[in-house]
Design an enzyme around this catalytic site. Structure first.
Site, PDB file in Angstrom:
ATOM      1  N   GLU A 176      74.937  11.879  50.417  1.00 12.97           N
ATOM      2  CA  GLU A 176      76.215  11.140  50.481  1.00 12.97           C
ATOM      3  C   GLU A 176      77.077  11.296  49.229  1.00 12.97           C
ATOM      4  O   GLU A 176      78.289  11.136  49.289  1.00 12.97           O
ATOM      5  CB  GLU A 176      75.965   9.658  50.784  1.00 12.97           C
ATOM      6  CG  GLU A 176      75.353   8.827  49.663  1.00 12.97           C
ATOM      7  CD  GLU A 176      73.822   8.861  49.626  1.00 12.97           C
ATOM      8  OE1 GLU A 176      73.219   9.810  50.159  1.00 12.97           O
ATOM      9  OE2 GLU A 176      73.226   7.921  49.039  1.00 12.97           O
ATOM     10  N   HIS A 226      70.216  12.432  47.670  1.00 13.31           N
ATOM     11  CA  HIS A 226      71.314  11.659  48.264  1.00 13.31           C
ATOM     12  C   HIS A 226      72.459  12.589  48.680  1.00 13.31           C
ATOM     13  O   HIS A 226      73.347  12.857  47.855  1.00 13.31           O
ATOM     14  CB  HIS A 226      71.859  10.663  47.245  1.00 13.31           C
ATOM     15  CG  HIS A 226      70.917   9.563  46.910  1.00 13.31           C
ATOM     16  ND1 HIS A 226      71.025   8.305  47.459  1.00 13.31           N
ATOM     17  CD2 HIS A 226      69.844   9.534  46.091  1.00 13.31           C
ATOM     18  CE1 HIS A 226      70.059   7.543  46.978  1.00 13.31           C
ATOM     19  NE2 HIS A 226      69.326   8.264  46.155  1.00 13.31           N
ATOM     20  N   CYS A 272      66.402   8.991  50.698  1.00 11.37           N
ATOM     21  CA  CYS A 272      65.627   8.502  49.551  1.00 11.37           C
ATOM     22  C   CYS A 272      64.570   7.493  50.013  1.00 11.37           C
ATOM     23  O   CYS A 272      63.612   7.900  50.661  1.00 11.37           O
ATOM     24  CB  CYS A 272      66.562   7.958  48.479  1.00 11.37           C
ATOM     25  SG  CYS A 272      65.831   8.104  46.835  1.00 11.37           S
TER      26      CYS A 272
HETATM   27  N1  GLN Z   1      62.746   3.192  45.246  1.00  7.91           N
HETATM   28  C1  GLN Z   1      62.532   4.572  45.556  1.00  7.91           C
HETATM   29  C2  GLN Z   1      62.202   5.387  44.323  1.00  7.91           C
HETATM   30  O1  GLN Z   1      62.446   4.984  43.222  1.00  7.91           O
HETATM   31  C3  GLN Z   1      63.747   5.149  46.267  1.00  7.91           C
HETATM   32  C4  GLN Z   1      65.000   5.126  45.447  1.00  7.91           C
HETATM   33  C5  GLN Z   1      66.264   5.301  46.259  1.00  7.91           C
HETATM   34  O2  GLN Z   1      66.256   5.082  47.482  1.00  7.91           O
HETATM   35  N2  GLN Z   1      67.364   5.651  45.608  1.00  7.91           N
HETATM   36  O3  GLN Z   1      61.665   6.457  44.435  1.00  7.91           O
END
Ligand code: GLN
Length: 542
Positions: free
Chosen positions: A512, A510, A384
């Site tokens: 995970e 994600h 992310c």
């Molecule tokens: N802050 C980034 C976004 O909103 C990544 C979010 C995250 O890592 N879960 O796109």
């Protein structure tokens, strides 16, 4: 009243942090291993609608389900133990309960009546508990009540439990988790706090059926009999829960103590079958006897509180077992990384993971870490925000776009390589408004990700507002960073890779959240495999 689903309530006494989530997940695992369909639900007594807007320092990681619910991290344990996805219905907070009741009141559904904690709030709680049971998919629903008995905030939940125990007499039991502290000055285990916490439950009209006693020393028969006598439970319902080496030992320890047996007995369910735990035991055995080890850096800004990256740490345990390898995670604070010390911090590492996150704190350290991994050909996984940092780093240092950034941090950037998604632009509320939950992703044949997953179409969970800016894609691909995962419906870039690097993958989703004991996540398995090859290369160079 008859009801085919059985309900097990798990309450906690004496102190918080006794591990109700792990006990609930372990009990569920044992019942599942005997052939029962089981799910677990967490009721959280705080007033936030969900943990999505909470700082990870408050309650640790926010876990995301397929249906896009932002939930308590205990749901992660439930999924990792049971290998069954959870959903919004598996996590309810006081905020959500009150919101629903107040909305009903505004719609006039209470027909002019005074709206009160009892019965309106308790009815809403009881309804939420039974939503899962009424689905007809589960034989047993385990409901973990957050907080500690005696807290003001959990009173309506305990009252709802009392009412359900009365209404569904033969189909509900309460497992109460308590602490038996050891007083070193007296050289003794003390049962009084447990007696008092059971008394507190009794004052609220709830008699626990089973006591799970957290302790650092074994409970002998005399002590068990004493606890049983003072707390009105049978001796075989006093379960010892000793500190375990790993959370994955707990189901086995609970089985040895007969927790599943006594629970089935109290629920009048057959308990003759033996739980099938061969695969679980094999997992534990490999976990405890690794053939090799690797060092992986986890670069993030919440590393003081390891619960903030719970699912990532657990995914490494699963992927380590799949590779018969012990993964030593080195937690590195991204705020402490600079161009001066990055080599010192990371040179011993066999792999580097840059963690998800929000906001500008620690971002430059994350970008430095990516640069170090890319230039030194160290296996890299960006998740992310970690993937977004990989894109920014490549833009700045390879495409020469010095001011490249994400518009999350620099809205005026002339090279917004990561920018806000169209559908996010008019969103005003913070809670529950990100791109959340499962989305499809098509993988490019022959890529590292396609090899890892061994399939072309995957589904992964998301939690973000910003995204790779497709206007720059051609430039990236021309210089060697390729989009290898694309959402087939929207064209959004979900994975980037550098094919010339031994293993460099950035995922907008994600992974995970989907790793379990039964199914270690392919991307983590493949990443750990790449770090093992990296250690071999390093050794042959020496
Ligand atoms: N802050 C980034 C976004 O909103 C990544 C979010 C995250 O890592 N879960 O796109």
């Amino acid at each position: 009243m008859s009801n085919s689903t059985k309900y097990i309530f798990v309450t906690g006494g004496v102190t918080s942090s006794l591990g109700k989530g792990i006990i609930s997940a372990s009990l569920a695992k044992l019942l599942q291993a005997r052939g029962y369909e089981v799910t677990i639900q967490k009721l959280d007594p705080y007033i936030n609608i969900d943990p999505g807007t909470l700082n990870p320092y408050e309650h640790g990681e926010c876990f995301v389900t397929d249906d896009g619910a932002e939930t308590d991290l205990d749901l992660g344990h439930y999924e990792r133990f049971l290998n069954v996805p959870t959903s919004q219905a598996n996590n309810v907070t006081t905020g959500r309960i009150y919101q629903a009741v107040i909305e009903k009141e505004r719609r006039g559904e209470f027909l002019g009546k005074t709206v009160q904690v009892i019965p309106h709030i308790t009815d809403e709680i009881k309804e939420r508990i039974q939503i899962l049971g009424k689905k007809g998919e589960y034989d047993i629903v385990i409901t973990e009540i957050g907080g500690t008995v005696g807290d003001i905030e959990s009173l309506p939940y305990i009252e709802a439990v009392r009412q359900m125990m009365w209404e569904f007499e033969n189909d509900c039991i309460v497992v109460h988790l308590t602490l038996i502290p050891f007083l070193s000055a007296a050289g003794e285990l003390k049962t009084k706090p447990t007696q008092h916490s059971v008394k507190q439950l009794l004052e609220l009209g709830v008699q626990p059926d089973v006591l799970c006693c957290r302790t650092e020393h074994e409970l002998d028969l005399t002590l068990r009999k004493k606890i049983a006598k003072f707390c009105n439970v049978s001796v075989n319902a006093v379960i010892e829960s000793l500190d375990a080496e790993t959370i994955y030992d707990v189901p086995i320890l609970m089985q040895e103590e007969g927790l599943d047996k006594v629970v089935l007995e109290k629920l009048s369910l057959p308990n003759k079958t033996r739980p099938k735990l061969e695969n679980w035991k094999k997992f534990l055995d490999t976990l405890k006897h690794p053939k090799k080890e690797v060092n992986i850096a986890l670069v993030g800004k919440y590393v003081e509180l390891k619960d903030s990256y719970k699912s990532i740490a657990e995914s490494f345990i699963h992927a380590g077992v799949a590779n018969e390898c012990q993964v030593n995670l080195k937690w590195i604070h991204s705020e402490k990384i600079s161009s001066h010390n990055v080599a010192k911090e990371l040179e011993e590492m066999d792999g580097i993971l840059v963690a998800p996150g929000f906001g500008s704190r620690g971002i430059s350290g994350k970008i430095e870490a990516v640069c170090f991994a890319r230039e030194n050909k160290i296996p890299f996984l960006g998740i992310c925000l970690g993937m977004q940092c990989a894109v920014i780093e490549f833009a700045r240092n390879v495409l020469n776009l010095q001011d490249a950034h994400t518009t999350e941090i620099d809205p005026e950037s002339a090279s917004p390589v990561i920018s806000m998604m169209e559908e996010q632009k008019n969103v005003a509320n913070l809670g529950g408004t990100m791109r959340l939950g499962a989305y499809k992703c098509k993988l490019k044949p022959g890529s590292k990700v396609a090899q890892a997953y061994n399939t072309e179409l995957i589904s992964e969970r998301h939690r973000h507002r910003f995204e790779f800016n497709n206007e720059f894609l051609k430039k990236f691909e021309a210089k060697g960073m390729v989009a290898t995962g694309i959402n087939p419906d929207t064209g959004l870039v979900e994975v980037v890779e550098i094919p010339k690097h031994p293993w460099f993958v950035g995922a907008q989703y994600h992974p995970e959240y989907k790793s379990t004991v039964a199914k270690p996540h392919p991307l983590f398995v493949s990443f750990v495999e790449a770090t093992i090859s990296n250690t071999k290369k390093k050794k042959s160079k020496k």
